[in-house]
Enzyme design. Sequence first.
Site, PDB file in Angstrom:
ATOM      1  N   GLY A   4     -14.171  40.191 109.460  1.00 35.03           N
ATOM      2  CA  GLY A   4     -15.255  41.169 109.617  1.00 35.03           C
ATOM      3  C   GLY A   4     -14.776  42.599 109.520  1.00 35.03           C
ATOM      4  N   SER A  22     -15.420  44.854 107.071  1.00 37.60           N
ATOM      5  CA  SER A  22     -16.141  45.732 106.140  1.00 37.60           C
ATOM      6  C   SER A  22     -16.752  46.954 106.828  1.00 37.60           C
ATOM      7  CB  SER A  22     -17.234  44.951 105.406  1.00 37.60           C
ATOM      8  OG  SER A  22     -18.161  44.399 106.309  1.00 37.60           O
ATOM      9  N   ARG A  23     -16.944  46.907 108.103  1.00 42.32           N
ATOM     10  CA  ARG A  23     -17.621  48.016 108.809  1.00 42.32           C
ATOM     11  C   ARG A  23     -17.285  47.974 110.298  1.00 42.32           C
ATOM     12  NH1 ARG A  23     -23.193  48.225 107.828  1.00 42.32           N
ATOM     13  NH2 ARG A  23     -22.874  47.410 105.720  1.00 42.32           N
ATOM     14  N   ASN A  47     -17.185  33.269 104.809  1.00 45.76           N
ATOM     15  CA  ASN A  47     -17.940  32.987 106.026  1.00 45.76           C
ATOM     16  C   ASN A  47     -17.037  32.281 107.038  1.00 45.76           C
ATOM     17  OD1 ASN A  47     -19.767  32.249 107.957  1.00 45.76           O
ATOM     18  ND2 ASN A  47     -21.059  31.004 106.604  1.00 45.76           N
ATOM     19  N   VAL A  48     -16.777  32.929 108.169  1.00 48.84           N
ATOM     20  CA  VAL A  48     -15.874  32.312 109.160  1.00 48.84           C
ATOM     21  C   VAL A  48     -16.462  31.046 109.787  1.00 48.84           C
ATOM     22  CG1 VAL A  48     -14.660  34.453 109.758  1.00 48.84           C
ATOM     23  CG2 VAL A  48     -16.690  33.779 111.070  1.00 48.84           C
ATOM     24  N   ASN A  63     -12.352  39.242 114.678  1.00 48.13           N
ATOM     25  CA  ASN A  63     -13.311  40.298 115.043  1.00 48.13           C
ATOM     26  C   ASN A  63     -14.741  39.985 114.612  1.00 48.13           C
ATOM     27  OD1 ASN A  63     -14.252  43.269 115.391  1.00 48.13           O
ATOM     28  ND2 ASN A  63     -14.542  42.854 113.207  1.00 48.13           N
ATOM     29  N   SER A  79     -16.260  40.248 124.530  1.00 44.89           N
ATOM     30  CA  SER A  79     -17.236  41.277 124.919  1.00 44.89           C
ATOM     31  C   SER A  79     -17.347  41.281 126.436  1.00 44.89           C
ATOM     32  CB  SER A  79     -18.611  40.963 124.329  1.00 44.89           C
ATOM     33  OG  SER A  79     -19.596  41.760 124.963  1.00 44.89           O
ATOM     34  N   TYR A 131     -24.937  34.817 122.762  1.00 41.56           N
ATOM     35  CA  TYR A 131     -23.815  35.740 122.535  1.00 41.56           C
ATOM     36  C   TYR A 131     -22.842  35.729 123.718  1.00 41.56           C
ATOM     37  CZ  TYR A 131     -21.576  40.237 121.317  1.00 41.56           C
ATOM     38  OH  TYR A 131     -20.685  41.236 121.005  1.00 41.56           O
ATOM     39  N   LYS A 189     -18.891  34.572 123.752  1.00 43.93           N
ATOM     40  CA  LYS A 189     -17.795  35.467 124.130  1.00 43.93           C
ATOM     41  C   LYS A 189     -17.030  34.931 125.354  1.00 43.93           C
ATOM     42  CE  LYS A 189     -18.463  38.466 120.830  1.00 43.93           C
ATOM     43  NZ  LYS A 189     -17.481  38.633 119.747  1.00 43.93           N
TER      44      LYS A 189
HETATM   45  P1  NAD Z   1     -20.863  45.022 112.888  1.00 38.46           P
HETATM   46  O1  NAD Z   1     -22.166  44.316 112.801  1.00 38.46           O
HETATM   47  O2  NAD Z   1     -20.808  46.500 112.669  1.00 38.46           O
HETATM   48  O3  NAD Z   1     -19.804  44.314 111.895  1.00 38.46           O
HETATM   49  C1  NAD Z   1     -19.650  42.923 111.918  1.00 38.46           C
HETATM   50  C2  NAD Z   1     -18.616  42.497 110.894  1.00 38.46           C
HETATM   51  O4  NAD Z   1     -18.515  41.048 110.973  1.00 38.46           O
HETATM   52  C3  NAD Z   1     -19.010  42.825 109.455  1.00 38.46           C
HETATM   53  O5  NAD Z   1     -17.859  43.170 108.724  1.00 38.46           O
HETATM   54  C4  NAD Z   1     -19.568  41.496 108.936  1.00 38.46           C
HETATM   55  O6  NAD Z   1     -19.407  41.336 107.523  1.00 38.46           O
HETATM   56  C5  NAD Z   1     -18.713  40.500 109.691  1.00 38.46           C
HETATM   57  N1  NAD Z   1     -19.354  39.184 109.805  1.00 38.46           N
HETATM   58  C6  NAD Z   1     -20.551  38.879 110.374  1.00 38.46           C
HETATM   59  N2  NAD Z   1     -20.808  37.562 110.234  1.00 38.46           N
HETATM   60  C7  NAD Z   1     -19.751  37.021 109.558  1.00 38.46           C
HETATM   61  C8  NAD Z   1     -19.416  35.723 109.114  1.00 38.46           C
HETATM   62  N3  NAD Z   1     -20.243  34.676 109.294  1.00 38.46           N
HETATM   63  N4  NAD Z   1     -18.244  35.536 108.463  1.00 38.46           N
HETATM   64  C9  NAD Z   1     -17.417  36.587 108.249  1.00 38.46           C
HETATM   65  N5  NAD Z   1     -17.662  37.835 108.645  1.00 38.46           N
HETATM   66  C10 NAD Z   1     -18.826  38.056 109.290  1.00 38.46           C
HETATM   67  O7  NAD Z   1     -20.305  44.644 114.338  1.00 38.46           O
HETATM   68  P2  NAD Z   1     -19.298  45.413 115.333  1.00 38.46           P
HETATM   69  O8  NAD Z   1     -20.108  46.143 116.330  1.00 38.46           O
HETATM   70  O9  NAD Z   1     -18.246  46.128 114.559  1.00 38.46           O
HETATM   71  O10 NAD Z   1     -18.667  44.159 116.101  1.00 38.46           O
HETATM   72  C11 NAD Z   1     -17.391  43.626 115.805  1.00 38.46           C
HETATM   73  C12 NAD Z   1     -17.004  42.672 116.921  1.00 38.46           C
HETATM   74  O11 NAD Z   1     -16.999  43.350 118.166  1.00 38.46           O
HETATM   75  C13 NAD Z   1     -17.974  41.495 117.080  1.00 38.46           C
HETATM   76  O12 NAD Z   1     -17.254  40.327 117.407  1.00 38.46           O
HETATM   77  C14 NAD Z   1     -18.821  41.923 118.258  1.00 38.46           C
HETATM   78  O13 NAD Z   1     -19.379  40.820 118.929  1.00 38.46           O
HETATM   79  C15 NAD Z   1     -17.805  42.640 119.101  1.00 38.46           C
HETATM   80  N6  NAD Z   1     -18.376  43.571 120.061  1.00 38.46           N
HETATM   81  C16 NAD Z   1     -19.145  44.624 119.665  1.00 38.46           C
HETATM   82  C17 NAD Z   1     -19.674  45.473 120.622  1.00 38.46           C
HETATM   83  C18 NAD Z   1     -20.511  46.653 120.254  1.00 38.46           C
HETATM   84  O14 NAD Z   1     -21.046  47.305 121.177  1.00 38.46           O
HETATM   85  N7  NAD Z   1     -20.683  46.991 118.988  1.00 38.46           N
HETATM   86  C19 NAD Z   1     -19.433  45.241 121.977  1.00 38.46           C
HETATM   87  C20 NAD Z   1     -18.642  44.157 122.346  1.00 38.46           C
HETATM   88  C21 NAD Z   1     -18.127  43.327 121.377  1.00 38.46           C
END
Ligand code: NAD
Length: 248
Positions: free
Chosen positions: A13, A15-16, A64-65, A91, A143, A156, A160
């Site tokens: 993950g 890309s962003r 796709n993971v 991630n 998380s 979710y 986690k």
């Molecule tokens: P985001 O939505 O900005 O990015 C998610 C990334 O995961 C993207 O690159 C997407 O392509 C990839 N992804 C999604 N589904 C996928 C799949 N099936 N196979 C492969 N790649 C996949 O999310 P984020 O906020 O950057 O979150 C990243 C991690 O941090 C996640 O595990 C999320 O649960 C965790 N997290 C985020 C927050 C928050 O507040 N943003 C808080 C706690 C934990």
Amino acid sequence: MSEQVKRTVVVTGGSRGIGRAICLAFAGPDTQIFFNYFPEDPEAVNTEKLVASIGGAAKSALMNVASEQDVESFFDKILEETGKIDVLVNNAGITRDTLLVRMKDKEWNDVIDVNLKGTFYCSRAAAKAMMKQRYGRIINVASVVGATGNAGQVNYSASKAGIMGLTKTIALELASRNVTVNAVAPGYVETDMTAVLSDKAKTAMLSRIPLGRGAKPEDIAGVIAFLASDAAAYITGQIIHVNGGMYM
Ligand code: NAD
């Protein structure tokens, strides 16, 4: 395998959001980064460019993971190219929020499949290589809600919390091979994942953070890079909370 193989870092993950910040935290002349994304994401190429702009190298793939086959062939290809995997950061994650009584099976399954099963598939694929190498670092992104629970996130938070248990068990299984396994549990991070929250929800969240702000993706990525560094060689099986004090 060439003798000058760089440190091989795999980020799911990437890309962003947090994943991109993780790629950037690892970027450098001695590191080859591989990251994936799913579904199609035009932002992936921008992560590659940003890594290159600071002297690093990153290759991305649509993968796709939640698909065992896709994960296996992704890791096979990396191993064919580099012969090793030094660091894996699990991630990739998604949310499908709704209250328990409204939650559809698909919403439950999708989140468990990506967040928990995806972490299992990728860890298993990387662990085989790391055990042979007698070196490796696995860092899982959990998380805060895996520890606290959160109304509207039964799928979710369960995924986690599952990652936290998985982290400790894999840490026990791989410790004798010099592979450390830890999790980072972010609180509220400003990414596309949280951009969809209502202003009311964001204000409520911020009011619970003693440091008075949400995390930037870099706040999380820095801790992950530390856990992969030699300075963290004696840390394993830990859940590191990075949440501005919202949960202690
Ligand atoms: P985001 O939505 O900005 O990015 C998610 C990334 O995961 C993207 O690159 C997407 O392509 C990839 N992804 C999604 N589904 C996928 C799949 N099936 N196979 C492969 N790649 C996949 O999310 P984020 O906020 O950057 O979150 C990243 C991690 O941090 C996640 O595990 C999320 O649960 C965790 N997290 C985020 C927050 C928050 O507040 N943003 C808080 C706690 C934990």
